[in-house]
Scaffold this motif. Structure first.
Motif, short mmCIF file in Angstrom:
data_model
loop_
_atom_site.label_atom_id
_atom_site.label_comp_id
_atom_site.label_asym_id
_atom_site.label_seq_id
_atom_site.Cartn_x
_atom_site.Cartn_y
_atom_site.Cartn_z
N UNK A 85 0.86 -1.18 0.00
CA UNK A 85 0.00 0.00 0.00
C UNK A 85 0.89 1.23 0.00
N UNK A 86 0.66 2.14 -0.94
CA UNK A 86 1.49 3.33 -1.07
C UNK A 86 1.01 4.40 -0.11
N UNK A 87 1.94 4.93 0.67
CA UNK A 87 1.59 5.95 1.65
C UNK A 87 1.32 7.29 0.97
N UNK A 88 0.49 8.11 1.60
CA UNK A 88 0.20 9.47 1.14
C UNK A 88 -0.34 9.50 -0.29
N UNK A 89 -1.18 8.53 -0.62
CA UNK A 89 -1.73 8.50 -1.98
C UNK A 89 -3.25 8.60 -1.98
N UNK A 90 -3.80 9.27 -1.00
CA UNK A 90 -5.23 9.53 -1.01
C UNK A 90 -5.52 10.66 -1.99
N UNK A 91 -6.52 10.46 -2.84
CA UNK A 91 -6.81 11.43 -3.89
C UNK A 91 -7.37 12.73 -3.32
N UNK A 92 -7.18 13.79 -4.09
CA UNK A 92 -7.76 15.08 -3.74
C UNK A 92 -8.84 15.43 -4.74
N UNK A 93 -8.67 16.59 -5.40
CA UNK A 93 -9.66 17.01 -6.39
C UNK A 93 -9.58 16.17 -7.66
N UNK A 94 -8.41 15.60 -7.94
CA UNK A 94 -8.25 14.76 -9.13
C UNK A 94 -7.96 13.33 -8.72
N UNK A 95 -8.24 12.41 -9.63
CA UNK A 95 -8.03 11.00 -9.35
C UNK A 95 -6.54 10.68 -9.32
N UNK A 96 -6.20 9.62 -8.60
CA UNK A 96 -4.81 9.17 -8.55
C UNK A 96 -4.46 8.43 -9.83
N UNK A 97 -3.16 8.43 -10.16
CA UNK A 97 -2.68 7.79 -11.38
C UNK A 97 -1.45 6.95 -11.06
N UNK A 98 -1.17 5.98 -11.92
CA UNK A 98 0.02 5.15 -11.76
C UNK A 98 0.39 4.57 -13.11
N UNK A 99 1.69 4.33 -13.32
CA UNK A 99 2.17 3.71 -14.56
C UNK A 99 3.39 2.86 -14.23
N UNK A 100 3.40 1.63 -14.72
CA UNK A 100 4.48 0.69 -14.44
C UNK A 100 5.48 0.69 -15.57
N UNK A 101 6.76 0.59 -15.22
CA UNK A 101 7.81 0.55 -16.23
C UNK A 101 7.71 -0.74 -17.05
N UNK A 102 7.87 -0.66 -18.38
CA UNK A 102 7.83 -1.88 -19.20
C UNK A 102 9.12 -2.67 -19.17
N UNK A 103 10.18 -2.13 -18.55
CA UNK A 103 11.47 -2.81 -18.60
C UNK A 103 12.08 -3.09 -17.23
N UNK A 104 11.55 -2.48 -16.17
CA UNK A 104 12.13 -2.65 -14.84
C UNK A 104 11.02 -2.86 -13.81
N UNK A 105 11.44 -3.31 -12.63
CA UNK A 105 10.49 -3.49 -11.55
C UNK A 105 10.37 -2.15 -10.80
#
Length: 412
Positions: free
Chosen positions: A288-308
């Motif tokens: 669970x990622x800390x300090x990732x509660x959304x505000x006025x906009x939605x949260x986003x995430x993107x995973x690297x295609x080549x690394x962990x």
């Protein structure tokens, strides 16, 4: 049950040209296909391109006022490191270089009525798809000067409602040009086929009321859809069967991304919950990622295609965070244990062989030195005998001459 994943977190330095820290919501995050650069957009219509190195994220290249409105979608041109396309609520798709230079503009609608929301390249970069706010999907040939080759209106589909059905996300299948998926705001998910420069609906995936985002497993084994009711539904790409669902959080899903091997799924939410990482097989939460509660906009995430590693928005969607694996999961260690033991034994055998070779070379050198010393002593003795004989002959000849001279004097 899956073992929790340990991640090391850092923050990207995000300032304006005056050096002031930005506090505007992040609207889009994505990696390029090589995993060497990250781009994100903010509400000020700017684009920021970060280069990733072993030391972390470098300061970004800033593109101010990229579009007349905030940029809502970025698509990296496959097999390139720096070229990407952007759309931002107007009728133009802009192609950029990683250094911030504008390469070209592709006009979607000459009248200016179209409002582009999404852009996506085919995995080989040959075709570019653009979804507009009016519910249309257009295809452009990137190899032929971005000429329009197909157009499809979602409103023409029999399941569409009277008002324009918004296309919320588009994802190509990992099978060349055969088909792609389009998620609709009022459902369902449409499976499109592309053949002979025509777009057509092959199959609607029913059972989801409102799709917010889509994800194709990097291995091509499943399609995941995030819904407004917090459910993440999974379809098998082999038979298009909805075979499981993630229901642990009752908040609208805003983003989905998967690790390069498809074993982990990162889910971001629009409000009320932190961003979480799940095991795709068991659907157990592993981080669970800390300090990732959304505000006025939605949260986003993107995973690297080549690394962990992956990037995500945090602090109410205002800050760009970067997470990198700190250690391998315990279950992954157990799976690789026999292989590690075999490699360790091979290394031991190699070291043992190297040690034996060193011992043999040492013995050879010792024998050589012993032989050299023996030869030196033999040579010394031979030289001594030769010198003795020479001295004897020299001294003996001198005495004989002296005796002969004495005899001669006596005879006289």
């Amino acid at each position: 049950m899956s073992t929790p994943v340990s991640l090391r977190h850092s923050l990207a330095r995000d300032v304006d040209r005056l050096g002031k820290t930005l506090r505007l919501p992040i609207l889009h995050i994505s990696y390029n296909y090589l995993g060497t650069r990250v781009v994100h957009t903010r509400e000020d219509a700017s684009i920021r391109v970060y280069k990733l190195t072993a030391l972390g994220i470098l300061d970004p290249v800033i593109i101010d006022n990229a579009h007349s409105k905030p940029v809502t979608s970025i698509a990296w041109l496959p097999l390139t490191d720096t070229t990407f396309a952007s759309v931002g609520g107007d009728s133009v798709v802009k192609i950029w270089r990683g250094n911030g230079a504008l390469e070209r503009e592709v006009v979607v609608d000459g009248s200016g009525a179209a409002k582009c929301r999404l852009v996506l390249f085919l995995p080989d970069g040959a075709i570019m798809l653009v979804a507009t706010a009016s519910g249309s999907i257009e295809a452009f040939n990137a190899l032929e000067n971005y000429s329009r080759i197909a157009l499809f209106s979602v409103a023409e589909h029999e399941n569409a409602v009277d008002e324009p059905n918004l296309v919320t996300d588009i994802k190509w299948a990992n099978r060349g040009h055969e088909y792609f998926f389009a998620g609709l705001k009022t459902g369902p998910i449409l499976v499109f086929g592309y053949e002979k420069r025509q777009l057509s609906v092959i199959l609607p995936l029913l059972g989801c009321r409102s799709v917010t985002c889509l994800l194709i497993d990097p291995r091509g084994t499943f399609l995941a859809a995030g819904l407004t009711d917090g459910i993440v539904s999974f379809w098998s790409t082999s038979d298009m069967v909805n075979y499981k669902a993630l229901t642990s959080v009752d908040q609208e899903v805003s983003a989905l991304c998967a690790s390069r091997d498809g074993s982990l799924l990162c889910v971001a939410y629009k409000s009320g919950s932190t961003t979480r990482v799940f095991d795709t097989d068991t659907l157990d939460e592993v981080h669970e990622l800390a300090d990732t509660t959304a505000g006025e906009t939605a949260l986003l995430a993107a995973w690297s295609p080549s690394k962990y590693e992956f990037v995500y928005s945090k602090d109410k969607g205002l800050v760009l965070g970067h997470a990198r694996r700190e250690e391998i999961r315990e279950d992954a260690k157990d799976e690789k244990r026999p292989e590690r033991i075999e490699k360790r034994d091979e290394r031991k055998d190699d070291r043992r062989g190297d040690r034996d070779m060193r011992d043999d070379r040492r013995d050879d050198r010792r024998d050589d030195r012993r032989d050299d010393r023996r030869d030196d002593r033999r040579d010394d003795r031979r030289d001594d005998r030769r010198d003795d004989r020479r001295d004897f002959r020299r001294n003996g000849g001198r005495d004989d001459r002296r005796d002969r001279r004495g005899d001669d004097r006596r005879r006289r």
